[in-house]
Write an enzyme that holds these catalytic residues in place. Structure first.
Site, PDB file in Angstrom:
ATOM      1  N   GLU A  59      17.052  46.549  47.736  1.00 50.90           N
ATOM      2  CA  GLU A  59      15.750  47.165  47.497  1.00 50.90           C
ATOM      3  C   GLU A  59      14.556  46.360  47.987  1.00 50.90           C
ATOM      4  OE1 GLU A  59      15.129  50.291  46.134  1.00 50.90           O
ATOM      5  OE2 GLU A  59      17.270  50.421  46.583  1.00 50.90           O
ATOM      6  N   SER A  86      30.133  74.503 -13.593  1.00 52.94           N
ATOM      7  CA  SER A  86      30.725  73.625 -14.602  1.00 52.94           C
ATOM      8  C   SER A  86      30.872  72.180 -14.163  1.00 52.94           C
ATOM      9  CB  SER A  86      32.089  74.159 -15.013  1.00 52.94           C
ATOM     10  OG  SER A  86      31.941  75.317 -15.793  1.00 52.94           O
TER      11      SER A  86
END
Length: 753
Positions: free
Chosen positions: A128, A400
């Site tokens: 690069e 319950s």
């Protein structure tokens, strides 16, 4: 006038130097210039034009550049890193990978200079920006090449690594001269401010490589399933080559061409030898599908719970993706697999498409969530995929399964399992008739609390809360156990405005994860630990950012021995429920638990069978090492049914799902039994056997089980409708008499579940 100034008109005209007396004046009356004078005049013009050009193209830009230099801010690599969204890595409790929560911007892992090998840095520089080590942030030769290419229609830019980093860090790629100008100034300033090793590291942490991977840390995993520090020069060359064309990373020809280009430039820059280049072999990436699996997402509902938990401990949403965090969860992989299998299979052969389910398992010894299944994370609505609802964190009427908190409140008053109530059916309280679910759920007028819990006698618990404990202490007991109510920042609601709380109806609604956590306190002998999904969080530097506490506190009394005794009495009352509900514990393990059901309130236009339908069903129970809440219900007040429009109950689907999970999870684990404690408020007695009832059918079906009923006053509106267990129709093979002061009446075909 002597001594005075002379008039200019009186001066004799003096020829300028260089004029030729023999030349005639031109048409304007001015003498013509000689050739020598004309030559000097031309050079003078050239010099002035040259000076102007220098000033225009060099001096002024230099001044402007200096001004820009001082005006611009260089993005600090540290600050940029903090603002980068990074994937959060999730681990199971044993350290094995669970997946990654990848942000929308893609997968990132930010590394330090020491974590990126030189071979990767060299590959990127060669490919690069081969003058990176010597340039000042921009390359004049590169700029000129870029200008030429633009003018001639060629390709290739002149951006250095520093410029590319600035572009990515500022997220500004506008094709304007202003942007390019400031980019040059920032690049130059960056190179005056930071060392080259920091710049190349920052660049390699932010650049995109393909496969959703931002930064070399994520890319090395996505392409080669390895850490960046372990990359070979050949692998580094491929990654560096793909920087120019990341979107074509899966094209074999493009990938090979870019790899060759990178290697050639590495040789040119003396980063590798020609011999290395000659023997290099193309590094075939792992299959794309495997790459996706590696970065796959952990269970969506677990992720949300983790986010909420971290937000409460100084890691809010805006920091969650910025720290490169690794989250070690409390989720046990075996438990999670068992939960998903049990919950999925529970609904596979059901005829009612409205059925939903959830299952949560909590470790009583730590408070850590071992398994979490909240339903399908993605559901289809009108043919479209939508995010599913987390039913494990959605409050529902517990029915319950609320009764252990009723009992806890009673035990805290010094009264216990040997206390007696009228357990007969159809009792009237303040003008309201409360009934039991059937003959099997009723007992005598001198019914002990122990027997009433086994049978789930509604009339006993309604009486207990209305006349003895009152509603407030029941709510307090549930909170002490671990239920997180809305007023304290939780999801659950426990209403004390009427006695519906006693049977888990009305406005009282609790989430499955809260039920699992609360019952875990009973399993932990009255020691309450904060429920948590996160064991530890480390950042990208492997520093501990958060670690959960597993400290406990006595839940039901400031005296830990007293709290232990209360929890032990609750456990004793719940051990007999397992066999009575036609459920089994895994071999060698003791279990305790409670079913629960909420009846559907019929509305106009519904079929006749809906009058007897239920809308929510539960089984919540535990061993000494795991507490599990299994919920099967509907979205709101929907009538649910089994085959032949038969009602479903707590023991119909939720109970077997709970049992299946324990069987899968506890296989291979050592057996365990509950600690024994003295009974509160009565004689010392062993708990009822968990084999009170054994049947030929260990897993009930829709046809052979029943469950909860409701108070029979006809008040089905305004949240005044409670429910409890009705009876299975399977005839027991044999029965054993539970330990209690009162010998219970003989069971009929209808029993409590």
């Amino acid at each position: 006038m002597s001594g005075g100034p002379e008039l200019m008109t009186h001066h004799a005209y003096e020829e300028p130097a260089g004029y030729d007396d023999d030349l005639e004046p031109d048409g304007d009356g001015k003498p013509e210039l000689s050739p020598e004078q004309r030559k000097k005049r031309r050079w003078k013009i050239v010099r002035r034009v040259a000076y102007s050009c220098v000033g225009l193209f060099f001096v002024l830009p230099a001044i402007a550049f200096v001004i820009t230099y001082f005006l611009v801010d260089v993005p600090s690599p540290t600050e940029v890193a903090q603002n980068q969204s990074q994937a959060v890595t999730y681990l199971y409790a044993d350290g094995s990978p669970m997946g990654k929560d990848v942000p929308r911007g893609g997968n990132r892992v930010l590394l330090t200079p020491e974590q990126i090998p030189d071979v990767m840095k060299h590959a990127a520089i060669a490919t690069e920006d081969d003058s990176f080590e010597t340039n000042s942030g921009f390359d004049i030769g590169g700029l000129l090449r870029a200008v030429y290419n633009q003018a001639t229609g060629g390709t290739g830019g002149g951006s250095t690594i520093s410029q590319q980093y600035i572009k990515k860090a500022t997220d500004n790629d506008a094709p304007t001269l202003t942007r390019k100008w400031t980019e040059l100034a920032k690049s130059f300033k960056m190179n005056q401010t930071y060392e080259k090793k920091d710049i190349i590291t920052a660049y390699l942490n932010i650049i995109y490589f393909g496969r959703g991977a931002y930064g070399v840390g994520a890319a090395s995993q996505a392409f080669f399933h390895k850490d960046a520090k372990d990359l070979s020069f050949s692998e580094a060359a491929l990654l560096a080559g793909l920087i120019q064309q990341p979107g074509r990373s899966e094209n074999p020809k493009v990938a090979n061409d870019r790899w060759n280009t990178a290697l050639d430039r590495m040789v040119k820059n003396n980063y590798i030898t020609a011999a290395d280049r000659a023997k290099a072999q193309f590094p075939t990436p792992i299959p794309l599908e495997d790459s996706k699996q590696e970065a796959g997402a952990p269970p969506a509902f677990v992720v949300q719970q983790v986010k909420d938990e971290l937000a409460a401990h100084d890691i809010p949403e805006d920091r969650y993706y910025s720290g490169g965090f690794q989250v070690q969860t409390t989720i046990d992989p075996k438990a999670q697999q068992a939960a998903e299998k049990a919950a999925t299979e529970a609904l596979e052969n059901q005829v009612d498409d409205n059925l939903l389910d959830a299952l949560v398992a909590v470790d009583p010894k730590t408070g850590g969530v071992l398994a979490y299944y909240g339903g399908k994370p993605i559901v289809q609505v009108n043919g479209q995929d939508q995010a599913g609802r987390d039913w494990a964190d959605t409050p529902q009427n517990p029915g319950s399964s609320m009764k252990p908190f009723d009992l806890t409140a009673l035990l805290k008053k010094g009264q216990g399992l040997d206390k007696t109530y009228d357990g007969s059916n159809n009792r009237t309280f303040d003008g309201r008739v409360v009934r039991n679910a059937g003959p099997g759920s009723s007992c005598s007028q001198q019914c002990t609390v122990a027997e009433a819990m086994m049978r789930s006698a509604n009339t006993v618990f309604y009486d207990m809360v209305l006349n003895d404990t009152k509603q407030g202490p029941v709510k307090e007991a549930a909170k002490e156990a671990g239920v997180k109510v809305k007023e304290d920042g939780g999801q659950s609601i426990i209403s004390t405005k009427d006695n519906n709380i006693s049977l888990g109806g009305g406005e009282t609604q609790i989430t499955p994860v809260d039920m699992a956590s609360a019952y875990a306190t009973f399993a932990a002998n009255g020691e309450q630990r904060q429920r948590h999904f996160v064991a530890k969080v480390t950042n990208s530097q492997n520093e501990v950012a958060y670690e959960a506490s597993t400290d406990s506190k006595a839940a039901f009394d400031s005296d830990s021995d007293k709290s232990r005794q209360i929890a032990g009495n609750v456990t004793e009352s719940l051990t007999s429920v397992i066999g009575f509900s036609h459920l089994k514990c895994p071999n060698g393990h003791e279990c305790a638990g409670k079913t629960g059901t909420q009846q559907h309130t019929k509305v106009a236009g519904e079929p006749s069978w809906a009058a007897n339908a239920n809308s929510q069903t539960w089984m919540v129970g535990y061993t000494p090492s795991v507490s599990v809440a299994a919920w099967v219900g509907g979205d709101g007040n929907k009538p649910l049914h089994g085959k032949g429009n038969s009602p479903i109950y707590g023991s119909t689907i939720a109970g077997p799902m709970w049992q299946k999970f324990l069987s899968l999870y506890l296989t291979g684990k050592p057996g365990e039994k509950f600690d024994k404690v003295d009974r509160i408020g009565g004689e010392v007695a062993p708990p009822p056997s968990s084999e009170v009832v054994t049947t030929t059918d260990s897993t009930p079906t829709d046809e052979n089980t029943g469950d909860d009923g409701n108070p029979g006053d006809g008040d089905h509106h305004g949240g005044g409708h409670q429910s409890d267990e009705s009876s299975p129709t399977t005839t027991p093979k044999h029965t054993k008499t539970p330990t209690s002061k009162e010998t219970p009446p003989s069971k009929t075909d209808e029993q409590e579940n």
